[in-house]
Design a protein around this motif. Structure first.
Motif, short mmCIF file in Angstrom:
data_model
loop_
_atom_site.label_atom_id
_atom_site.label_comp_id
_atom_site.label_asym_id
_atom_site.label_seq_id
_atom_site.Cartn_x
_atom_site.Cartn_y
_atom_site.Cartn_z
N VAL A 194 0.69 -1.03 0.03
CA VAL A 194 0.01 -0.02 0.03
C VAL A 194 0.75 1.17 -0.07
CG1 VAL A 194 -1.65 1.45 1.33
CG2 VAL A 194 -1.93 -1.23 1.28
N LEU A 195 1.82 1.49 0.75
CA LEU A 195 2.78 2.56 1.03
C LEU A 195 3.50 2.88 -0.40
CD1 LEU A 195 4.38 1.75 4.46
CD2 LEU A 195 2.65 3.49 3.75
N ARG A 196 4.04 1.60 -1.21
CA ARG A 196 4.81 1.59 -2.39
C ARG A 196 3.55 2.49 -3.50
NH1 ARG A 196 6.89 -3.18 -1.34
NH2 ARG A 196 5.16 -4.29 -2.98
N ARG A 197 2.50 2.15 -3.33
CA ARG A 197 1.36 2.32 -4.30
C ARG A 197 1.02 3.72 -4.28
NH1 ARG A 197 -4.12 -0.70 -3.84
NH2 ARG A 197 -4.35 0.65 -2.22
N GLU A 198 0.88 4.31 -2.90
CA GLU A 198 0.36 5.71 -2.71
C GLU A 198 1.56 6.58 -2.89
OE1 GLU A 198 -2.69 6.96 -1.47
OE2 GLU A 198 -3.10 4.48 -1.96
#
Length: 702
Positions: free
Chosen positions: A609-613
């Motif tokens: 999730v952090l990489r995508r955001e």
């Protein structure tokens, strides 16, 4: 009639004879602008913007001085325009009411007005270029996605709405002008809520949703397709309905001053507002004005029970929210019990005074010229009840001792890869779930911030370098730079170059913009352990209360939040990152617990999730909150996989806090070891509270 927009009467639910909440709220605030505007809340694709844009064609035109950029009323000598003074013979023209749209990303200069650069650079004169608030005077100011508006723009709207004027002191000029407008905002609650101060400034609110009846949905599609195929022919079909609706609004405006609000009706309005425990007195004022406008709209000369009821359903729902996570709404059964079945009696006739019955000095009743602001109380600009939304009073009480599990539930068998739940029969998913524990009342939390300094959007959490805050330096303007001109540094840069003829000349390369340090908004990603080791009711209640309190803090600081949970055999993104903090609270309430502890899967999902955001918005810095007791179960090698996942998360360079959910006298300290592996701060769940932190500091100091 103007037909540039989709006709108002063609919107399903906006027929003059049967207006829904959306149509009626827009009509009533057009009849009586003193009501204070409308907030339209609803899911996407429900004609919110279409209805607002269509409203302008129904409003009567306004008279203005020719060439006056500030649209003052020629019939009101008290209004003064910065373009004036105007001579008595100045030409007056009639023009349609303006619909001014305030973009979410507008700058402060664009809203308030700024230095007229062409005049300054070409003629060397300091001149003022009016902003959007000046253009919206005597018209409509429309803010789409108003809940996403930056805080500094919200502050400007609050000031203008409270005073009806705008004062600009900057760049060598001082200007003050009137700014009375009909404020209309639309929003999707899934993307976040409004600040309480701005929410209270909207007089009425309307909740809209897509119809569920197939026949109604088909009619909506049929009309939309007909409009898109031939807009002029479609508008022609509704021209008579539009003209009739516009005429009815004009007649209601003229009749407004003749509507009588009796003392009994006013007392009933106050009784209703007191029963719903709303903050301040603005609710009483708005409800009274709305009831008067509704009576005028219905052609009545006095306010009735039906007017009060309809006004309350539009003016009170958004003011009854005692907690930011509460859904807006009104208990209509309570409203009916308060109003009763009898109409409020009219005021008794006043005895004639020394000057006769028509003597205004002795008359106790309202005169023919009395408007709804006189009948409903003091004007908005003189309203002493400046509300601030109040503090939430909690989401529920902790479960009683009889409802809690016995203390033995806390003492689970300890093993490197074992849980107390694993010996119990499991369903096919391998993750038995207990009934969700309920969070207690939220509390004020410690301030958690991202390390370093960022460049994100204006907020109230972490340190950031941007266009707002205290000035810490200057720099040459770069591509997309939004900083204000730093005049001193610009002159200094120009003075450092050799001069021709002794005169100081400015060149584009001399320009400097201010660098300011303020605060930014962040992404708060919760990664919550919902496994069997956290499932004891007292422990999960404490954890949910801490997470709920952190969510409340994120709501106040305008952060974006997301929620990842892990239990059983995997992890799940329960709530993708969103501005809707109350949605996160609802998901938290429904969160079950039980089963194994797939810590590795939880951390891996959080990293994804952090990489995508980060790809979506590189400037939005994240803050990862891992809520766990640190155990890792789920078969051989579970601990090793968890440590490898922790190393991967640590490599992302994200500020991380491990909230330790372990409690009881026997503690393994696994969460502290996990925090060390993540390069994170370790915080016992009992120290999330700001009060608990303060007590600990005081004890150590003693």
């Amino acid at each position: 009639m103007r037909t540039s927009h989709y006709p108002f009467s063609a919107i399903v639910g906006c027929d003059a004879e049967q207006l829904d909440d959306l149509g009626l709220s827009l009509v009533l605030t057009s009849v009586s602008p003193e009501i204070g505007g409308v907030l339209v809340r609803g899911e996407k694709g429900t004609a919110k913007s279409t209805a607002v844009r269509a409203l302008t064609s129904l409003l009567p035109p306004v008279d203005v001085y020719q060439g006056d950029r500030f649209s003052v009323d020629p019939a009101d000598p008290a209004q003064r325009s910065p373009d004036g003074p105007f001579e008595p013979g100045t030409a007056v023209e009639s023009r349609p009411v303006r619909l001014v749209e305030l973009p979410v990303g507008a700058t402060e200069d664009r809203v308030l007005g700024s230095l007229h650069l062409e005049q300054a650079l070409t003629h060397g004169r300091v001149a003022y270029e009016p902003g959007l608030l000046a253009r919206a005077h005597r018209g409509l100011l429309y803010v789409d996605e108003v809940n996403l508006l930056h805080d500094h723009l919200v502050d400007l709207l609050l000031d203008a709405a409270a005073t009806g004027r705008v004062t600009v002191e900057r760049d060598g000029f001082s200007v003050e002008h009137a700014a009375r407008f009909l404020l209309i905002g639309t929003m999707n609650p899934e993307e976040g809520e409004l600040r309480p101060q701005l929410l209270d400034r909207f007089g009425l609110t309307a909740e809209v949703a897509a119809p569920r009846e197939p026949e109604v949905r088909a009619e909506v599609v049929r009309r939309r397709m007909a409009h898109d195929a031939d807009a002029d022919a479609f508008a022609g079909r509704y021209r008579e309905a539009e003209e009739a609706l516009a005429e009815r609004i004009a007649l209601a405006r003229k009749a407004l001053g003749r509507v009588r609000l009796s003392e009994a009706a006013l007392l009933k309005i106050a009784e209703v507002c007191a029963a719903y425990d709303v903050d301040g007195l603005r609710a009483d004022i708005v409800t009274a004005r709305t009831a008067v406008a509704h009576a005028a709209w219905e052609g009545r000369t006095s306010v009735t029970r039906a007017d009060i009821r309809r006004a309350a359903t539009l003016a009170l729902p958004h003011r009854c929210r005692r907690n930011p996570f509460d859904a807006p709404g009104l208990d209509e059964d309570l409203l009916d019990r308060i109003l009763g079945d009898e109409e409020p009696p009219p005021d008794p006739p006043e005895p004639p005074g020394p000057g006769g019955a028509d003597d205004p000095a002795d008359s106790g009743g309202p005169s023919e010229s009395d408007g709804p602001s006189d009948a409903g109380g003091p004007s908005e600009t003189e309203d002493p009840a400046e509300t601030s939304g109040g503090e939430p009073d909690g989401r529920g009480e902790p479960s009683s001792p009889a409802e809690r599990e016995p203390a033995s539930a806390e003492r689970e068998p300890i093993g490197s890869d074992g849980d107390a739940q694993e010996s119990r029969p499991q369903p096919a998913g391998g993750s038995p779930a207990r009934a969700p524990a309920t969070a207690a009342a939220p509390y004020r939390t410690r301030l958690l911030t991202a390390r370093g300094s960022g460049e994100g959007a204006d907020g109230r959490r972490s340190r950031a370098v941007g266009v707002r805050g205290r000035r810490i330096g200057s720099t040459a303007p770069g591509r997309g730079s939004g900083g204000s001109l730093h005049l001193g540094e610009t002159v200094r840069a120009a003075a450092s170059r050799p001069r021709d003829g002794g005169r100081l000349r400015l060149h584009p390369r001399d320009l400097r913009v201010a660098v300011r340090e303020g605060q930014e908004t962040n992404l708060i990603l919760f990664c919550v352990d919902a496994s069997g080791s956290m499932a004891a009711r007292r422990r999960m209640t404490e954890v949910k209360t801490a997470v709920l309190s952190l969510l409340l803090d994120a709501y106040r600081r305008r952060d974006k939040v997301g929620l990842v949970t892990f239990r059983g055999s995997g992890a799940e993104l329960v709530l993708p990152p969103t501005r809707s903090v109350d949605t996160a609270a609802a998901r938290l309430d429904e969160l079950p617990a039980g089963g194994r502890t797939p810590l590795a899967e939880g951390l891996t999902e959080a990293a994804r999730v952090l990489r995508r955001e980060r790809l979506r918005d590189p400037r939005l810095r994240p803050l990862l909150l891992v809520v766990t007791d640190g155990r890792a179960t789920g078969g051989p090698g579970a601990v090793g996989r968890a440590m490898a996942a922790a190393d991967h998360v640590a490599g992302l360079g994200v500020t991380t806090v491990v909230v330790d959910g372990e409690s009881g006298p026997l503690r393994l300290g696994l969460a502290a070891r996990l925090a060390a592996r993540l390069g994170a701060d370790h915080m016992p769940v009992g120290e999330v509270s700001a009060d608990a932190l303060g007590s600990a500091v005081r004890e150590r100091a003693a």
